[in-house]
Design a protein around this motif. Structure first.
Motif, PDB file in Angstrom:
ATOM      1  N   ARG A   1       0.829  -1.212   0.000  1.00 23.07           N
ATOM      2  CA  ARG A   1       0.000   0.000   0.000  1.00 23.07           C
ATOM      3  C   ARG A   1       0.864   1.264   0.000  1.00 23.07           C
ATOM      4  NH1 ARG A   1      -4.760   1.857  -1.712  1.00 23.07           N
ATOM      5  NH2 ARG A   1      -5.594   3.422  -0.328  1.00 23.07           N
TER       6      ARG A   1
ATOM      7  N   TRP B   1      -8.563   2.416   3.870  1.00 22.64           N
ATOM      8  CA  TRP B   1      -8.018   1.129   3.437  1.00 22.64           C
ATOM      9  C   TRP B   1      -7.705   0.243   4.639  1.00 22.64           C
ATOM     10  CZ3 TRP B   1      -3.259  -1.026   4.515  1.00 22.64           C
ATOM     11  CH2 TRP B   1      -2.940  -2.189   3.814  1.00 22.64           C
TER      12      TRP B   1
ATOM     13  N   GLN C   1      -9.213  -3.440   5.774  1.00 22.58           N
ATOM     14  CA  GLN C   1      -8.341  -4.594   5.965  1.00 22.58           C
ATOM     15  C   GLN C   1      -8.555  -5.220   7.346  1.00 22.58           C
ATOM     16  OE1 GLN C   1      -6.457  -5.692   3.310  1.00 22.58           O
ATOM     17  NE2 GLN C   1      -7.579  -4.027   2.344  1.00 22.58           N
TER      18      GLN C   1
END
Length: 108
Positions: free
Chosen positions: A64, A98, A102
């Motif tokens: 990422r 994000w 996750q």
């Protein structure tokens, strides 16, 4: 890993993103910033998670924050790093949705 998961908890190991703390006096990178060393560390994390399937997983923070596997100051037109290691406030806001997804997925 066994202790962390002993009472049914799932363990999530975050991969190490590439960093750039600055150059040494000789112009080289610090050992902890060497891409091969970071890659090896992340490989070890994945191997540990593979040995503990079902209780241990990895969160690919490296992918990422380091698209293409290389250090960068910006991702998606956002300056994500302030000093080569730490996130900027904007980087934290960029990463948060994000990361939340996750963590939610890992909890299921």
């Amino acid at each position: 890993m066994d202790i962390g998961a002993a009472r049914g908890a799932r363990v999530l190991l975050a991969t190490e993103p590439c960093n750039h703390r600055g150059e040494r006096l000789d112009g080289g990178l610090w050992p902890e910033d060497q891409p091969s060393r970071v890659d090896r560390w992340n490989q070890l994390l994945r191997e540990v998670a593979a040995r503990h399937r079902g209780t241990v997983a990895t969160l690919d923070l490296a992918r990422r924050l380091c698209p293409g596997g290389a250090f960068t100051w910006q991702v998606d037109d956002v300056q994500v790093r302030s000093d080569g290691v730490h996130l900027t406030p904007q980087g934290s806001r960029w990463l948060e949705p994000w990361l939340a997804l996750q963590l939610k997925a890992a909890a299921n």
